[in-house]
Design a protein around this motif. Structure first.
Motif, PDB file in Angstrom:
ATOM      1  N   LYS A  56       0.820  -1.347  -0.050  1.00 26.97           N
ATOM      2  CA  LYS A  56      -0.146   0.036  -0.140  1.00 26.97           C
ATOM      3  C   LYS A  56       0.832   1.202   0.076  1.00 26.97           C
ATOM      4  CE  LYS A  56      -1.981   0.902   4.003  1.00 26.97           C
ATOM      5  NZ  LYS A  56      -2.882   0.704   4.998  1.00 26.97           N
ATOM      6  N   ILE A  57       0.642   2.254  -1.032  1.00 30.91           N
ATOM      7  CA  ILE A  57       1.492   3.530  -1.138  1.00 30.91           C
ATOM      8  C   ILE A  57       0.661   4.712  -0.743  1.00 30.91           C
ATOM      9  CG2 ILE A  57       3.267   2.462  -2.612  1.00 30.91           C
ATOM     10  CD1 ILE A  57       1.899   3.724  -5.005  1.00 30.91           C
ATOM     11  N   SER A  58      -0.612   4.513  -0.626  1.00 29.45           N
ATOM     12  CA  SER A  58      -1.594   5.548  -0.378  1.00 29.45           C
ATOM     13  C   SER A  58      -2.945   5.081   0.191  1.00 29.45           C
ATOM     14  CB  SER A  58      -1.644   6.581  -1.461  1.00 29.45           C
ATOM     15  OG  SER A  58      -2.490   6.333  -2.358  1.00 29.45           O
ATOM     16  N   LEU A  59      -3.329   5.998   1.069  1.00 31.33           N
ATOM     17  CA  LEU A  59      -4.718   5.857   1.448  1.00 31.33           C
ATOM     18  C   LEU A  59      -5.384   7.294   1.409  1.00 31.33           C
ATOM     19  CD1 LEU A  59      -7.218   4.878   2.946  1.00 31.33           C
ATOM     20  CD2 LEU A  59      -5.901   4.875   5.144  1.00 31.33           C
ATOM     21  N   VAL A  60      -6.383   7.372   0.952  1.00 24.63           N
ATOM     22  CA  VAL A  60      -7.366   8.747   0.660  1.00 24.63           C
ATOM     23  C   VAL A  60      -8.572   8.439   1.425  1.00 24.63           C
ATOM     24  CG1 VAL A  60      -8.429  10.543  -0.423  1.00 24.63           C
ATOM     25  CG2 VAL A  60      -6.178   9.551  -1.077  1.00 24.63           C
ATOM     26  N   ARG A  61      -8.843   9.419   2.703  1.00 31.43           N
ATOM     27  CA  ARG A  61     -10.110   9.075   3.173  1.00 31.43           C
ATOM     28  C   ARG A  61     -10.868  10.412   3.144  1.00 31.43           C
ATOM     29  NH1 ARG A  61      -9.307   8.125   9.406  1.00 31.43           N
ATOM     30  NH2 ARG A  61      -8.834  10.375   9.280  1.00 31.43           N
ATOM     31  N   ASP A  62     -11.969  10.169   2.664  1.00 28.37           N
ATOM     32  CA  ASP A  62     -13.103  11.458   2.313  1.00 28.37           C
ATOM     33  C   ASP A  62     -14.287  11.218   3.218  1.00 28.37           C
ATOM     34  OD1 ASP A  62     -11.313  12.643   0.186  1.00 28.37           O
ATOM     35  OD2 ASP A  62     -12.524  11.390  -1.382  1.00 28.37           O
ATOM     36  N   TYR A  63     -14.530  12.361   3.907  1.00 27.94           N
ATOM     37  CA  TYR A  63     -15.477  12.257   4.839  1.00 27.94           C
ATOM     38  C   TYR A  63     -16.771  13.143   4.421  1.00 27.94           C
ATOM     39  CZ  TYR A  63     -18.266  13.167   9.084  1.00 27.94           C
ATOM     40  OH  TYR A  63     -19.175  13.381  10.187  1.00 27.94           O
ATOM     41  N   ASP A  64     -17.868  12.524   4.084  1.00 32.69           N
ATOM     42  CA  ASP A  64     -19.118  13.434   3.804  1.00 32.69           C
ATOM     43  C   ASP A  64     -20.056  13.555   5.073  1.00 32.69           C
ATOM     44  OD1 ASP A  64     -21.357  14.325   2.682  1.00 32.69           O
ATOM     45  OD2 ASP A  64     -21.736  12.741   1.274  1.00 32.69           O
ATOM     46  N   ARG A  65     -19.786  14.753   5.725  1.00 32.27           N
ATOM     47  CA  ARG A  65     -20.635  14.921   6.845  1.00 32.27           C
ATOM     48  C   ARG A  65     -22.094  15.369   6.510  1.00 32.27           C
ATOM     49  NH1 ARG A  65     -18.089  18.725   8.467  1.00 32.27           N
ATOM     50  NH2 ARG A  65     -16.602  17.576   9.904  1.00 32.27           N
ATOM     51  N   GLY A  66     -23.001  14.634   6.850  1.00 29.20           N
ATOM     52  CA  GLY A  66     -24.320  14.893   6.470  1.00 29.20           C
ATOM     53  C   GLY A  66     -24.782  14.057   5.209  1.00 29.20           C
ATOM     54  N   ALA A  67     -23.678  13.292   4.583  1.00 27.47           N
ATOM     55  CA  ALA A  67     -24.286  12.366   3.605  1.00 27.47           C
ATOM     56  C   ALA A  67     -24.950  13.123   2.355  1.00 27.47           C
ATOM     57  CB  ALA A  67     -25.003  11.059   3.907  1.00 27.47           C
ATOM     58  N   ASN A  68     -24.583  14.474   2.074  1.00 32.16           N
ATOM     59  CA  ASN A  68     -25.103  15.283   1.080  1.00 32.16           C
ATOM     60  C   ASN A  68     -24.337  14.990  -0.158  1.00 32.16           C
ATOM     61  OD1 ASN A  68     -22.778  16.776   1.554  1.00 32.16           O
ATOM     62  ND2 ASN A  68     -23.796  18.436   2.299  1.00 32.16           N
ATOM     63  N   GLY A  69     -23.498  14.198  -0.367  1.00 31.42           N
ATOM     64  CA  GLY A  69     -22.604  14.097  -1.568  1.00 31.42           C
ATOM     65  C   GLY A  69     -21.481  15.190  -1.717  1.00 31.42           C
ATOM     66  N   VAL A  70     -21.050  15.764  -0.924  1.00 29.68           N
ATOM     67  CA  VAL A  70     -20.030  16.959  -0.685  1.00 29.68           C
ATOM     68  C   VAL A  70     -19.146  16.447   0.191  1.00 29.68           C
ATOM     69  CG1 VAL A  70     -19.498  19.382  -0.429  1.00 29.68           C
ATOM     70  CG2 VAL A  70     -21.646  18.581  -1.388  1.00 29.68           C
ATOM     71  N   VAL A  71     -17.660  16.385  -0.345  1.00 27.62           N
ATOM     72  CA  VAL A  71     -16.538  15.923   0.739  1.00 27.62           C
ATOM     73  C   VAL A  71     -16.448  17.135   1.535  1.00 27.62           C
ATOM     74  CG1 VAL A  71     -14.313  15.299   0.831  1.00 27.62           C
ATOM     75  CG2 VAL A  71     -15.646  14.305  -0.858  1.00 27.62           C
ATOM     76  N   ASP A  72     -16.399  16.938   2.983  1.00 25.87           N
ATOM     77  CA  ASP A  72     -16.027  17.965   3.820  1.00 25.87           C
ATOM     78  C   ASP A  72     -14.635  17.874   4.351  1.00 25.87           C
ATOM     79  OD1 ASP A  72     -18.967  19.037   4.111  1.00 25.87           O
ATOM     80  OD2 ASP A  72     -19.377  16.866   4.755  1.00 25.87           O
ATOM     81  N   ASP A  73     -14.263  16.729   4.730  1.00 18.41           N
ATOM     82  CA  ASP A  73     -12.900  16.757   5.067  1.00 18.41           C
ATOM     83  C   ASP A  73     -12.212  15.701   4.356  1.00 18.41           C
ATOM     84  OD1 ASP A  73     -12.991  18.244   7.174  1.00 18.41           O
ATOM     85  OD2 ASP A  73     -14.058  16.887   8.435  1.00 18.41           O
ATOM     86  N   ARG A  74     -10.854  15.786   3.901  1.00 18.03           N
ATOM     87  CA  ARG A  74      -9.997  14.579   3.321  1.00 18.03           C
ATOM     88  C   ARG A  74      -8.591  14.489   4.153  1.00 18.03           C
ATOM     89  NH1 ARG A  74      -8.749  14.679  -2.852  1.00 18.03           N
ATOM     90  NH2 ARG A  74     -10.892  13.294  -2.721  1.00 18.03           N
ATOM     91  N   SER A  75      -8.406  13.072   4.350  1.00 18.38           N
ATOM     92  CA  SER A  75      -6.999  12.797   4.937  1.00 18.38           C
ATOM     93  C   SER A  75      -6.326  12.072   3.929  1.00 18.38           C
ATOM     94  CB  SER A  75      -7.401  11.928   6.247  1.00 18.38           C
ATOM     95  OG  SER A  75      -8.274  12.578   7.195  1.00 18.38           O
ATOM     96  N   THR A  76      -5.058  12.125   3.805  1.00 16.06           N
ATOM     97  CA  THR A  76      -4.298  11.284   2.949  1.00 16.06           C
ATOM     98  C   THR A  76      -3.046  10.900   3.765  1.00 16.06           C
ATOM     99  OG1 THR A  76      -4.578  13.244   1.088  1.00 16.06           O
ATOM    100  CG2 THR A  76      -2.819  11.708   0.971  1.00 16.06           C
ATOM    101  N   PHE A  77      -2.827   9.743   3.681  1.00 14.95           N
ATOM    102  CA  PHE A  77      -1.640   8.769   3.930  1.00 14.95           C
ATOM    103  C   PHE A  77      -0.796   8.271   3.165  1.00 14.95           C
ATOM    104  CE2 PHE A  77      -5.585   8.466   6.451  1.00 14.95           C
ATOM    105  CZ  PHE A  77      -5.061   8.830   7.877  1.00 14.95           C
ATOM    106  N   VAL A  78       0.423   8.663   2.974  1.00 10.15           N
ATOM    107  CA  VAL A  78       1.476   8.198   1.991  1.00 10.15           C
ATOM    108  C   VAL A  78       2.627   7.340   2.546  1.00 10.15           C
ATOM    109  CG1 VAL A  78       3.128   8.983   0.110  1.00 10.15           C
ATOM    110  CG2 VAL A  78       0.859  10.194   0.522  1.00 10.15           C
ATOM    111  N   TYR A  79       2.649   6.031   1.818  1.00  5.58           N
ATOM    112  CA  TYR A  79       3.805   5.054   2.755  1.00  5.58           C
ATOM    113  C   TYR A  79       4.692   4.993   1.741  1.00  5.58           C
ATOM    114  CZ  TYR A  79      -0.530   4.110   5.192  1.00  5.58           C
ATOM    115  OH  TYR A  79      -1.734   4.077   5.860  1.00  5.58           O
ATOM    116  N   THR A  80       6.058   5.051   2.148  1.00  7.21           N
ATOM    117  CA  THR A  80       7.384   4.714   1.436  1.00  7.21           C
ATOM    118  C   THR A  80       8.058   3.482   1.838  1.00  7.21           C
ATOM    119  OG1 THR A  80       7.469   7.259   1.364  1.00  7.21           O
ATOM    120  CG2 THR A  80       9.416   6.025   0.968  1.00  7.21           C
ATOM    121  N   TYR A  81       8.569   2.817   0.968  1.00  3.87           N
ATOM    122  CA  TYR A  81       9.184   1.478   1.463  1.00  3.87           C
ATOM    123  C   TYR A  81      10.871   1.539   0.741  1.00  3.87           C
ATOM    124  CZ  TYR A  81       4.408   0.218   2.113  1.00  3.87           C
ATOM    125  OH  TYR A  81       3.397  -0.096   2.527  1.00  3.87           O
ATOM    126  N   ASP A  82      11.638   0.930   1.534  1.00  2.58           N
ATOM    127  CA  ASP A  82      12.964   0.635   0.992  1.00  2.58           C
ATOM    128  C   ASP A  82      12.864  -0.984   0.950  1.00  2.58           C
ATOM    129  OD1 ASP A  82      15.689   0.184   0.477  1.00  2.58           O
ATOM    130  OD2 ASP A  82      16.305   0.804   2.511  1.00  2.58           O
TER     131      ASP A  82
END
Length: 118
Positions: A56-82
């Motif tokens: 896994k090199i990335s995870l994007v988590r979108d939060y839709d508060r109120g479930a109205n189809g609009v992203v309210d917050d985004r969290s991004t996680f990026v993983y690096t490997y050797d």
């Protein structure tokens, strides 16, 4: 597509999944019905990407508060490997989904363990 349903007195959550050709999880959708009144109140969409080695090199988590189809917050996680070893993870949080990174954390991993750097 698989679904897992979690039921409690406080809320109902439906979690559908989708996978790629290598059977790696690529999307996951959590829908919350707080109060169990048959109305979806919040949604989280998780999107995963992998490198050629299957890590896994990335995870994007979108939060839709109120479930109205609009992203309210985004969290991004990026993983690096050797080679096969996880060496770092960068977490970025865009609260309000306005294009501005509000919080960022970087973690480096060594044989001794994890080292957080802010």
């Amino acid at each position: 597509m698989c679904s897992l349903y979690i039921i409690s007195l406080a809320y109902v959550s439906a979690i559908p999944f989708s996978y790629n050709e290598e059977n790696k999880l690529i999307t996951e959708l959590e829908e919350y019905d707080r109060g169990a009144n048959n109305t979806i109140d919040d949604k989280y969409l998780y999107t995963y990407t992998y490198n050629n080695s299957g890590y896994k090199i990335s995870l994007v988590r979108d939060y839709d508060r109120g479930a109205n189809g609009v992203v309210d917050d985004r969290s991004t996680f990026v993983y690096t490997y050797d080679n096969d070893n996880l060496t770092s993870k960068v977490e970025e949080y865009d609260r309000g989904f306005d294009g501005t990174i509000d919080d960022k954390s970087t973690y480096t991993y060594t044989r001794e363990g994890i080292s957080p750097y802010w």
